[in-house]
Enzyme design. Structure first.
Site, PDB file in Angstrom:
ATOM      1  N   GLU A   1       0.815  -1.222   0.000  1.00 30.28           N
ATOM      2  CA  GLU A   1       0.000   0.000   0.000  1.00 30.28           C
ATOM      3  C   GLU A   1       0.845   1.266   0.000  1.00 30.28           C
ATOM      4  O   GLU A   1       0.450   2.283  -0.562  1.00 30.28           O
ATOM      5  CB  GLU A   1      -0.962   0.007   1.195  1.00 30.28           C
ATOM      6  N   PHE A  46     -11.435  -8.531  12.870  1.00 24.96           N
ATOM      7  CA  PHE A  46     -10.319  -8.879  11.991  1.00 24.96           C
ATOM      8  C   PHE A  46     -10.021  -7.721  11.030  1.00 24.96           C
ATOM      9  O   PHE A  46     -10.926  -7.196  10.391  1.00 24.96           O
ATOM     10  CB  PHE A  46     -10.650 -10.149  11.193  1.00 24.96           C
ATOM     11  N   GLN A  47      -8.778  -7.339  10.953  1.00 26.66           N
ATOM     12  CA  GLN A  47      -8.307  -6.224  10.125  1.00 26.66           C
ATOM     13  C   GLN A  47      -9.025  -4.907  10.456  1.00 26.66           C
ATOM     14  O   GLN A  47      -9.257  -4.079   9.584  1.00 26.66           O
ATOM     15  CB  GLN A  47      -8.409  -6.548   8.630  1.00 26.66           C
ATOM     16  N   LYS A  94     -17.739  -1.722   5.393  1.00 26.28           N
ATOM     17  CA  LYS A  94     -18.158  -2.643   4.338  1.00 26.28           C
ATOM     18  C   LYS A  94     -19.677  -2.661   4.168  1.00 26.28           C
ATOM     19  O   LYS A  94     -20.178  -2.766   3.047  1.00 26.28           O
ATOM     20  CB  LYS A  94     -17.632  -4.044   4.652  1.00 26.28           C
TER      21      LYS A  94
END
Lengths: 591, 180
Positions: free
Chosen positions: A58, A120-121, A170
């Site tokens: 990234e 997660f993440q 999301k």
């Protein structure tokens, strides 16, 4: 209820993001997929207006977007996932903030109901990026998304440009809402950057300029950011006034290096004539620069006898490091235009012949001189040769950070703005290679060269793979001295020559590495090799790793020793071991 | 004179410090206080007192009152740095305008019996502090005024059995008919 199923503005958050990119004229984005951005990647897959460049890390995406932005004047756009995707962007965001580069970074985030759960993440992206962005947003409602995206582009590109982050969970990417095209009301009413300079202040500035006996113009990256018109106006101002002009690292190219009033770069590794002119001037016109500590040397001895005019779009740049007499808040181009108009109407070219004679004496010291050799390639010589070889080509230069960066700034002449991409404020090793990628994406037919060091280039070397995949023929010109040269230089000068961890005991064979990446490896060891090797590098239409073996222990001069003033420069001819020791022994007490 | 060798200019300037009260009008959106506080910690500015609350809910406006100490150059920087934040509408230096009223509220708990208890009550009366809670062995006083008056009151309560203090921080507003 009204039926919204036929409304073309009803769409998912993910679709809105792609639509907003198109509405803002974005043609390329740099990114890396991951769980929290998959809906956006799915939308990207199903369209062909926006081309996505897949990087290998990234950070590479961020610097590529910076190179893209810096070379085009348009915002660079990045798309990365949540958690590590976002944290890997922290360096490029900070870099862009320091150098005022417009970036729009879209990050994925875990679904809203999981935020704060250590999912997660998950990371606190807006919290982590708050101090390294101009502004950032977490979008919790899909119906806010269009407004936030439009505002993000506006904030990134107006006023003092800078990076912004839009964090999109999301579930918001999946949710359906109403999109609207960009409109004026999308922007915070509290955000109103000032573009036009105050007329009374401009008049005061003109009066100072017209009466100057020993003037200097000191320009910076702000002139480049203000667009090509600003550089044109700057050139006109230099012609109309006949004043000498110097520039910061970030400002190179705004005034042409072949221009007759050009003094070279100023600051720690600037030319003797530029620094002496700054020190001795009676009127200083600073345009789009910020009196950074690499420029001023010791602030209490900085240009002691001058009246200072400072044009800057950011009020917080005024009086931050150096007190100025006539501050003018506004866009560099806009203010320069007004200033020129007033100058032409009310003043005439001051007679500064005596000042130019004095400057000629400083120039005659030839502060960029170095000892040539027939056996080893001097790094300065390599850059001079590179500069000669690229003449007549449509060339863009990026750099990493260190000695090679300073030599590039000293020995490569820039004639136009937007041709020079370097990490000035943050000093990010590893910037140049991915930045070159971004430049090449924006200018596919141009010659894009990263002037690199052997240490820096290894920090983002993985992006050669991106260059091969997207057929981006970037040239990585590595000045290989096996040292972290600038670190070593400081250790030699300030730390008793104890070279603590500044030597790379094991370097990769860059030619073989090029081969492994599927690009072209070229090596030059003797000065006689250079011409042929450079010709080959320029001719080949594929990415190149050029291993240029240079004198290992060469140091970068001239130099303002730390804690010293502009008139206390150490010149290369005088930089014997004893003189250096003496200069720094005195300096040590002061630094 | 034996400062370490450095690539930076380390000598600090020592201009005298001043204390200023700043009123900052901001868009009340998530994270706005974190931005302001982050600016102060990130750039090494002082916060002596910080008061924040939504003041115009229909416009989503909050007013932050910050008391800060620094050299005149630093104070000027703080104002510019605040002003360039996207959600900040206005920054007014109440100390420079010189026509402002500053107030702070404190609740002061004092525990004691006998003479000290009587003395505490008598002083509270002199300072126009109100009793807002009482037991046979304690008082909670509410006192309003400028910061130095409150500090003085707290100092006087210390030998009389001061238990704890809650202070709101400073709120400031300009005199006269005009708004900020």
């Amino acid at each position: 209820m009204t039926d919204k199923s036929n409304d073309p503005n009803q769409m998912t958050g993910a679709a809105m993001i792609v639509r907003a990119l198109i509405d803002h004229g974005v043609q390329h984005i740099f990114g890396y997929p991951g769980g929290a951005v998959l809906p956006i990647y799915d939308e990207i897959f199903q369209q062909s207006d926006v081309e996505h460049i897949l990087v290998r890390h990234e950070q590479g995406a961020g610097h590529a977007a910076e190179g893209y932005a810096r070379s085009t004047g348009r915002p660079g756009v990045v798309l990365v996932t949540s958690g590590p995707g976002a944290t890997n962007m922290v360096t490029p965001l900070t870099d862009a903030l320091m150098d005022s580069i417009p970036l729009v970074c879209i990050t994925g985030q875990v679904p809203t109901h999981l935020i704060g759960n250590d999912a997660f993440q998950e990371c606190d992206t807006v919290g982590i990026t708050r101090p390294c962005t101009k502004h950032n947003w977490l979008v919790r409602d899909v119906n806010d998304l269009a407004k936030v995206l439009h505002e993000a582009f506006y904030v990134a590109t107006t006023g003092r440009p800078g990076p912004v982050v839009v964090d999109v969970p999301k579930d918001v990417q999946f949710a359906v809402g109403t999109y609207h095209p960009p409109r004026k009301s999308d922007v915070h009413v509290s955000y109103t950057p000032r573009v036009k300079g105050d007329a009374a202040q401009i008049r005061k500035a003109v009066a100072l300029l017209a009466a100057a006996k020993r003037p200097v113009i000191y320009s910076g990256g702000g002139v480049i950011n203000a667009g090509p018109e600003a550089s044109k106006l700057l050139r006109e101002l230099v012609d109309v006034t006949g004043f000498p002009i110097t520039s910061t690292l970030m400002g190179l190219g705004a005034y042409p290096a072949t221009g007759k009033n050009w003094l070279g770069m100023l600051g720690m590794h600037g030319t003797y004539e530029a620094n002496m002119t700054m020190h001795g001037c009676d009127v200083m016109l600073c345009v789009g620069a910020r009196f950074d500590d690499r420029i001023t040397g010791r602030t209490d001895a900085f240009s002691p006898g001058s009246k200072k005019i400072h044009i800057d779009i950011d009020p917080s740049s005024i009086n931050k490091n150096i007190h100025v007499d006539v501050p003018i808040i506004g866009d560099a181009g806009n203010v320069l235009g007004d200033l020129l108009q007033v100058f032409k109407a009310e003043a005439k070219k001051p007679d500064i012949k005596a000042w130019w004679q004095e400057i000629a004496k400083w120039r005659a010291r030839n502060s960029l001189a170095y000892k040539k050799s027939n056996d080893v390639i001097l790094p300065q010589y390599a850059i001079q040769k590179l500069f000669e070889a690229t003449r007549g080509h449509d060339t863009y230069i990026t750099t990493e950070v260190g000695q090679h960066q300073m030599w590039a700034a000293q020995f490569f002449g820039f004639e136009e703005p937007h041709r020079w991409m370097t990490s000035g404020g943050l000093g990010t090793m590893g910037y140049g290679l991915p930045a070159a990628l971004g430049v090449q994406v924006a200018h596919p037919d141009s010659l894009v060269i990263d002037i690199a060091g052997d240490a820096s280039v290894q920090m983002t070397m993985q992006e050669m793979s991106t260059a091969v995949q997207f057929e981006l023929p970037i040239k990585i010109f590595i000045l290989n001295n096996q040292y972290m040269g600038m670190v070593r230089q400081w250790q030699q000068l300030l730390h008793g020559n104890r070279l603590s961890h500044s030597y790379s005991e094991a370097l990769p064979d860059f030619v073989k590495l090029a081969d492994a990446f599927g690009c072209v490896g070229i090596q030059a060891i003797k000065p006689g090799d250079l011409d042929g090797a450079l010709k080959e590098m320029i001719k080949v239409k594929r990415p190149v790793l050029f291993d240029c073996r240079v004198a290992a222990l060469e140091n970068c001069f001239p130099m303002i020793p730390s804690g010293k003033a502009h008139n206390e420069m150490l010149l290369p001819a005088e930089a014997t071991d004893e003189a250096t020791a003496a200069a720094f022994a005195g300096g040590k007490a002061l630094v | 004179m034996n400062q370490p060798a450095s690539a930076y200019f380390l000598e600090e300037r020592h201009d005298p410090n001043e204390t200023h009260t700043l009123s900052v009008l901001v868009q009340n959106e998530p994270g706005v206080l974190a931005r302001v506080i982050g600016l102060f910690s990130g750039r090494g500015y002082n916060i002596d007192s910080l008061t924040v609350s939504e003041t115009e809910s229909h416009k989503h406006l909050s007013r932050i009152t910050i008391v800060t100490t620094g050299t005149p150059t630093v104070i000027e920087q703080i104002k510019h740095q605040l002003d360039r934040m996207i959600p900040v509408y206005r920054v007014v230096d109440m100390t420079i305008t010189g026509r402002s009223i500053e107030r702070e509220l404190a609740m002061v708990k004092v525990r004691g019996r006998g003479d000290s208890r009587v003395e505490a009550l008598r002083l509270a009366d002199a300072f126009r502090a109100r009793v807002i809670d009482a037991t046979t062995e304690s008082f909670v006083f509410e006192i309003t005024g400028n910061s130095s008056k409150i500090s003085q009151f707290i100092d006087l309560m210390r030998p009389l059995g001061l238990v704890e203090v809650a202070r709101t921080g400073v709120a400031a507003i300009g005199r006269g008919p005009e708004g900020m």
